[in-house]
Design a protein around this motif. Structure first.
Motif, PDB file in Angstrom:
ATOM      1  N   GLY A 162       0.768  -0.942  -0.241  1.00 53.50           N
ATOM      2  CA  GLY A 162       0.117   0.339   0.013  1.00 53.50           C
ATOM      3  C   GLY A 162       0.983   1.118   0.332  1.00 53.50           C
ATOM      4  O   GLY A 162       0.495   1.928   0.093  1.00 53.50           O
ATOM      5  N   GLN A 163       2.004   1.365  -0.103  1.00 52.42           N
ATOM      6  CA  GLN A 163       2.906   2.597  -0.018  1.00 52.42           C
ATOM      7  C   GLN A 163       3.821   2.701  -1.216  1.00 52.42           C
ATOM      8  O   GLN A 163       4.661   3.325  -1.355  1.00 52.42           O
ATOM      9  CB  GLN A 163       3.677   2.437   1.276  1.00 52.42           C
ATOM     10  CG  GLN A 163       3.331   1.501   2.153  1.00 52.42           C
ATOM     11  CD  GLN A 163       4.607   1.565   3.311  1.00 52.42           C
ATOM     12  OE1 GLN A 163       5.120   2.514   3.414  1.00 52.42           O
ATOM     13  NE2 GLN A 163       3.707   0.993   4.163  1.00 52.42           N
ATOM     14  N   ASP A 164       3.356   2.146  -2.768  1.00 54.04           N
ATOM     15  CA  ASP A 164       4.025   2.023  -3.521  1.00 54.04           C
ATOM     16  C   ASP A 164       3.000   2.713  -4.885  1.00 54.04           C
ATOM     17  O   ASP A 164       1.754   3.423  -3.894  1.00 54.04           O
ATOM     18  CB  ASP A 164       4.462   0.644  -4.735  1.00 54.04           C
ATOM     19  CG  ASP A 164       3.968  -0.152  -5.147  1.00 54.04           C
ATOM     20  OD1 ASP A 164       2.640   0.297  -5.381  1.00 54.04           O
ATOM     21  OD2 ASP A 164       3.936  -0.944  -4.137  1.00 54.04           O
ATOM     22  N   ILE A 165       3.101   3.442  -5.225  1.00 57.55           N
ATOM     23  CA  ILE A 165       2.987   4.343  -6.678  1.00 57.55           C
ATOM     24  C   ILE A 165       2.145   3.484  -7.289  1.00 57.55           C
ATOM     25  O   ILE A 165       1.292   4.149  -8.072  1.00 57.55           O
ATOM     26  CB  ILE A 165       3.908   4.860  -7.713  1.00 57.55           C
ATOM     27  CG1 ILE A 165       4.912   5.948  -6.990  1.00 57.55           C
ATOM     28  CG2 ILE A 165       3.544   6.058  -8.991  1.00 57.55           C
ATOM     29  CD1 ILE A 165       5.739   6.682  -7.460  1.00 57.55           C
ATOM     30  N   TYR A 166       2.122   2.502  -7.670  1.00 59.95           N
ATOM     31  CA  TYR A 166       1.066   1.393  -8.700  1.00 59.95           C
ATOM     32  C   TYR A 166       0.708   1.232  -7.649  1.00 59.95           C
ATOM     33  O   TYR A 166      -0.721   1.350  -8.399  1.00 59.95           O
ATOM     34  CB  TYR A 166       1.814   0.144  -8.770  1.00 59.95           C
ATOM     35  CG  TYR A 166       1.789  -0.352  -9.412  1.00 59.95           C
ATOM     36  CD1 TYR A 166       0.817  -0.705 -10.832  1.00 59.95           C
ATOM     37  CD2 TYR A 166       0.451  -1.715  -9.339  1.00 59.95           C
ATOM     38  CE1 TYR A 166       0.174  -1.486 -11.662  1.00 59.95           C
ATOM     39  CE2 TYR A 166      -0.510  -2.630  -9.647  1.00 59.95           C
ATOM     40  CZ  TYR A 166      -0.691  -2.668 -11.295  1.00 59.95           C
ATOM     41  OH  TYR A 166      -1.900  -3.103 -11.714  1.00 59.95           O
TER      42      TYR A 166
ATOM     43  N   ALA B   1       2.780   9.199  -5.293  1.00 60.39           N
ATOM     44  CA  ALA B   1       2.016   9.282  -6.555  1.00 60.39           C
ATOM     45  C   ALA B   1       2.176  10.648  -6.675  1.00 60.39           C
ATOM     46  O   ALA B   1       2.285  11.051  -8.081  1.00 60.39           O
ATOM     47  CB  ALA B   1       0.528   8.518  -6.389  1.00 60.39           C
ATOM     48  N   TYR B   2       1.706  11.271  -5.744  1.00 60.21           N
ATOM     49  CA  TYR B   2       1.520  13.051  -6.242  1.00 60.21           C
ATOM     50  C   TYR B   2       2.148  13.389  -6.278  1.00 60.21           C
ATOM     51  O   TYR B   2       2.733  14.240  -7.649  1.00 60.21           O
ATOM     52  CB  TYR B   2       0.963  13.493  -4.773  1.00 60.21           C
ATOM     53  CG  TYR B   2       0.450  15.038  -5.213  1.00 60.21           C
ATOM     54  CD1 TYR B   2      -0.649  15.398  -6.155  1.00 60.21           C
ATOM     55  CD2 TYR B   2       1.320  15.647  -4.510  1.00 60.21           C
ATOM     56  CE1 TYR B   2      -0.765  16.530  -5.456  1.00 60.21           C
ATOM     57  CE2 TYR B   2       1.264  17.324  -5.019  1.00 60.21           C
ATOM     58  CZ  TYR B   2      -0.197  17.451  -5.326  1.00 60.21           C
ATOM     59  OH  TYR B   2      -0.517  19.254  -4.975  1.00 60.21           O
ATOM     60  N   ALA B   3       3.925  13.553  -5.846  1.00 62.08           N
ATOM     61  CA  ALA B   3       4.832  13.387  -6.147  1.00 62.08           C
ATOM     62  C   ALA B   3       5.317  13.299  -7.679  1.00 62.08           C
ATOM     63  O   ALA B   3       6.109  14.312  -7.970  1.00 62.08           O
ATOM     64  CB  ALA B   3       6.043  13.584  -5.024  1.00 62.08           C
ATOM     65  N   TYR B   4       5.278  11.837  -7.570  1.00 67.64           N
ATOM     66  CA  TYR B   4       5.712  11.425  -9.366  1.00 67.64           C
ATOM     67  C   TYR B   4       5.045  12.459 -10.376  1.00 67.64           C
ATOM     68  O   TYR B   4       5.708  12.978 -11.094  1.00 67.64           O
ATOM     69  CB  TYR B   4       5.297  10.246  -9.056  1.00 67.64           C
ATOM     70  CG  TYR B   4       5.486   9.584 -10.889  1.00 67.64           C
ATOM     71  CD1 TYR B   4       6.912   8.824 -11.118  1.00 67.64           C
ATOM     72  CD2 TYR B   4       4.901   9.205 -11.598  1.00 67.64           C
ATOM     73  CE1 TYR B   4       6.908   8.392 -12.369  1.00 67.64           C
ATOM     74  CE2 TYR B   4       4.290   8.650 -12.204  1.00 67.64           C
ATOM     75  CZ  TYR B   4       5.687   8.267 -13.463  1.00 67.64           C
ATOM     76  OH  TYR B   4       5.965   7.627 -14.805  1.00 67.64           O
ATOM     77  N   LEU B   5       3.619  12.534  -9.535  1.00 66.92           N
ATOM     78  CA  LEU B   5       2.428  13.830 -11.074  1.00 66.92           C
ATOM     79  C   LEU B   5       3.358  14.343 -10.445  1.00 66.92           C
ATOM     80  O   LEU B   5       3.275  15.501 -12.134  1.00 66.92           O
ATOM     81  CB  LEU B   5       1.441  13.340 -11.189  1.00 66.92           C
ATOM     82  CG  LEU B   5       0.907  11.667 -11.049  1.00 66.92           C
ATOM     83  CD1 LEU B   5      -0.696  11.708 -10.145  1.00 66.92           C
ATOM     84  CD2 LEU B   5       1.295  11.193 -13.103  1.00 66.92           C
ATOM     85  N   MET B   6       3.350  15.870 -10.035  1.00 70.34           N
ATOM     86  CA  MET B   6       3.656  17.066 -10.069  1.00 70.34           C
ATOM     87  C   MET B   6       4.714  16.591 -10.315  1.00 70.34           C
ATOM     88  O   MET B   6       5.896  18.108 -11.415  1.00 70.34           O
ATOM     89  CB  MET B   6       4.004  17.351  -8.548  1.00 70.34           C
ATOM     90  CG  MET B   6       2.016  17.401  -7.567  1.00 70.34           C
ATOM     91  SD  MET B   6       1.504  18.403  -8.535  1.00 70.34           S
ATOM     92  CE  MET B   6       1.501  19.498  -8.464  1.00 70.34           C
TER      93      MET B   6
ATOM     94  N   VAL C 172       5.276  16.707 -14.576  1.00 71.15           N
ATOM     95  CA  VAL C 172       4.412  18.143 -15.353  1.00 71.15           C
ATOM     96  C   VAL C 172       4.999  19.104 -14.854  1.00 71.15           C
ATOM     97  O   VAL C 172       5.383  20.399 -14.890  1.00 71.15           O
ATOM     98  CB  VAL C 172       3.087  18.415 -14.514  1.00 71.15           C
ATOM     99  CG1 VAL C 172       1.833  17.346 -15.492  1.00 71.15           C
ATOM    100  CG2 VAL C 172       2.731  18.531 -13.306  1.00 71.15           C
ATOM    101  N   GLY C 173       6.440  19.071 -14.632  1.00 71.81           N
ATOM    102  CA  GLY C 173       7.252  19.880 -13.881  1.00 71.81           C
ATOM    103  C   GLY C 173       7.130  20.782 -12.925  1.00 71.81           C
ATOM    104  O   GLY C 173       7.444  22.359 -12.524  1.00 71.81           O
ATOM    105  N   ILE C 174       6.508  20.612 -11.613  1.00 71.36           N
ATOM    106  CA  ILE C 174       6.314  20.986 -10.581  1.00 71.36           C
ATOM    107  C   ILE C 174       7.086  20.170  -9.854  1.00 71.36           C
ATOM    108  O   ILE C 174       7.177  19.258  -9.111  1.00 71.36           O
ATOM    109  CB  ILE C 174       4.983  20.710 -10.383  1.00 71.36           C
ATOM    110  CG1 ILE C 174       4.357  21.836 -11.198  1.00 71.36           C
ATOM    111  CG2 ILE C 174       5.260  21.413  -8.981  1.00 71.36           C
ATOM    112  CD1 ILE C 174       2.818  21.763 -10.616  1.00 71.36           C
ATOM    113  N   GLN C 175       8.198  21.136  -8.656  1.00 73.11           N
ATOM    114  CA  GLN C 175       8.997  20.549  -7.742  1.00 73.11           C
ATOM    115  C   GLN C 175       7.444  19.943  -6.638  1.00 73.11           C
ATOM    116  O   GLN C 175       7.291  20.755  -6.020  1.00 73.11           O
ATOM    117  CB  GLN C 175       9.772  21.433  -6.980  1.00 73.11           C
ATOM    118  CG  GLN C 175      10.614  21.151  -6.231  1.00 73.11           C
ATOM    119  CD  GLN C 175      11.516  22.017  -5.651  1.00 73.11           C
ATOM    120  OE1 GLN C 175      11.683  23.077  -6.077  1.00 73.11           O
ATOM    121  NE2 GLN C 175      12.486  21.975  -4.570  1.00 73.11           N
TER     122      GLN C 175
END
Length: 169
Positions: free
Chosen positions: A3-7, A23-28, A31-34
């Protein structure tokens, strides 16, 4: 499954806070958002949330606590200041949560749904510009929220809803 991974967050929609935050960090970042994950505790339990930089401003977001439940979207934890987040969240490493004061991209402020002071007329304006069964109002500070709660009874709130054009039955 942990329950702790992006997938698990993006494909199975079945994860814990670490999965949602990663997952939020990955998606941000895509799109070029730190954006980074901050770990610590919230209300006495292990927890993870995000530190994000938008338009050069630092914010904190807890996507786990803002996830959709019962077909209701929530934005209470979207782009908060460090002081707002620290009311309930404590980082394991304080250096991962530097001070932030920006509010321009807070969901409620950006959408004109934020009360900065207790003002019935402003509340009516916020309620009037919304449609549907779910109406949202944000409060700039806990003191504003507490003052609103003290000032209003249930009948007062129904009166304000009626003034804003929402039928109460």
């Amino acid at each position: 499954r942990t329950g702790q991974d992006i997938y698990e967050a993006l494909c199975l929609w079945c994860c814990v806070c670490a999965g949602f935050s990663k997952a939020y960090a990955y998606l941000m970042q895509k799109v070029g958002i730190q954006c980074a994950v901050v770990e610590g505790d919230a209300r006495g339990e292990r927890h993870a949330w995000n530190r994000v930089v938008i338009g050069g401003n630092l914010y904190y977001t807890d996507v786990t606590w803002d996830r959709e439940t019962s077909n209701r979207r929530c934005y209470e934890w979207f782009n908060l200041t460090s002081a707002q987040m620290l009311e309930s969240h404590r980082p394991e490493n304080p250096a991962e949560m530097p001070a932030s004061t920006a509010t321009a991209d807070n969901y409620y402020r950006r959408n004109g749904l934020l009360l900065s002071t207790w003002d019935e007329r402003q509340l009516v304006r916020i309620l009037a510009k919304q449609k549907g069964d779910i109406l949202m109002v944000g409060f700039d500070r806990r003191q504003v929220y507490n003052k609103a709660r003290q000032a209003m009874s249930q009948s007062d709130f129904f009166r304000l809803l009626e003034q804003a054009g929402h039928r109460c039955s």
